[in-house]
Structure formats: structure tokens, C-alpha cells
Design an enzyme around this catalytic site. Structure first.
Site, short mmCIF file in Angstrom:
data_model
loop_
_atom_site.label_atom_id
_atom_site.label_comp_id
_atom_site.label_asym_id
_atom_site.label_seq_id
_atom_site.Cartn_x
_atom_site.Cartn_y
_atom_site.Cartn_z
N ASP A 42 114.50 4.22 85.52
CA ASP A 42 113.80 3.38 84.55
C ASP A 42 114.85 2.68 83.70
OD1 ASP A 42 111.25 4.08 85.38
OD2 ASP A 42 111.05 5.70 83.93
N ASP A 75 106.80 0.20 87.98
CA ASP A 75 105.78 0.58 87.01
C ASP A 75 104.99 -0.65 86.55
OD1 ASP A 75 106.81 3.19 87.12
OD2 ASP A 75 108.13 2.85 85.40
#
Length: 157
Positions: free
Chosen positions: A118, A136
Site C-alpha cells: 500500500d 484497492d
């Protein structure tokens, strides 16, 4: 255009965009060394290794978590693939391709690194969104399209 082809194209596009962005972050920009870099007001590139699922939930699953989360994600992708093969709606095929490509991208991370890469960190006025990645964002956008499609008046077609 055939919805299966459209959905598969979106799946591949999502997967390539996700994995290319993670390759760049890890191997070219070297974000793990830089840790966090301001890009714009309210946007940083911040390195986070996510060992959990969405928003850090179920982070205590340990080493077995990566296998459990990966298998669960792949089972969901298989179910979404059946849905995509049966849909007559172009936007549904697009949305499902986005969700499936994003999910597979995160599974690849879990299997390669033991965690999801991330790096997108949005923040403003003391508010901070959890760090996320392209996969995401694609999953969220795909789900939003599915919700909007479901709420549409079917008689308006």
C-alpha cells in the site's frame, strides 16, 4: 462487444496497472527507503506493508492469514467470474473486471511478499484515510459501479 471479453480486458488492465504501480514504487522509486514523500497537499506516497485485509481488519491472523485471505479472495474472484460470464450488462462486466483484477493484484502481493503493498496516503485538515493502492481503488470503484447499476431503474432501459 462481448461482455466476457470486455470484463476480461478490464481485469487485465486493472491487474497490469496495479502491479506496474507497485513495481515502480518498490523497485524504481524505492519508497521503502524513502518511507513517506509528499506529492501534493493532501497526498503522500507512504510505504505500508498491509498484513491484514481492508483497513487493517483481521491483522492478527499471522502467517496463516496470507493463505486464508488469498484463498478467500480467489474463491470470490471465481464467483465474480461466473457472474461476469452470465451478465448482459456492459457496465457490470467492466465493474466485475475491475474488482477481480484488483483482488488478484492484492493476492499476488500476499503470495510474493506476505503482505499487500500500500502506498497512496490521502489526508487533509487532521483527517487521514488509511493508506491504499491502485488495486484497492479499482475494487472500490468497481463495487460503486455495481451498487449504482443495482439502484438504477431497470424500466428506464
Amino acid at each position: 462487444m462481448n461482455n466476457r471479453v470486455l470484463g476480461a480486458g478490464c481485469l487485465l488492465g486493472a491487474l497490469v496497472a496495479d502491479q506496474a504501480s507497485k513495481y515502480w514504487v518498490l523497485n524504481i522509486y524505492d519508497l521503502p527507503v524513502r518511507e513517506s514523500v509528499p506529492v501534493l497537499p493532501g497526498l503522500n506516497l507512504t510505504m505500508v506493508w498491509n498484513h491484514a485485509i481492508t483497513f487493517g481488519m483481521l491483522g492478527g491472523a499471522g502467517a496463516a492469514g496470507r493463505i486464508i485471505f488469498s484463498v478467500a479472495a480467489l474463491l470470490i474472484v471465481a464467483g465474480l467470474g461466473v457472474w461476469m460470464a452470465r451478465t448482459r450488462r456492459h457496465w457490470v462486466a467492466v465493474a466485475l473486471g475491475m474488482v477481480m483484477g484488483g483482488a488478484i493484484g492484492n493476492v499476488i502481493d500476499r503470495l510474493r511478499f506476505g503482505a499487500v503493498v500500500d502506498f497512496i496516503h490521502l489526508h487533509a485538515h487532521g483527517w487521514s484515510w488509511p493508506v491504499f493502492n491502485i488495486a484497492d481503488a479499482l475494487i472500490d470503484c468497481g463495487v460503486a459501479i455495481l451498487i449504482i447499476d443495482n439502484l438504477r431503474d431497470r424500466d428506464a432501459n
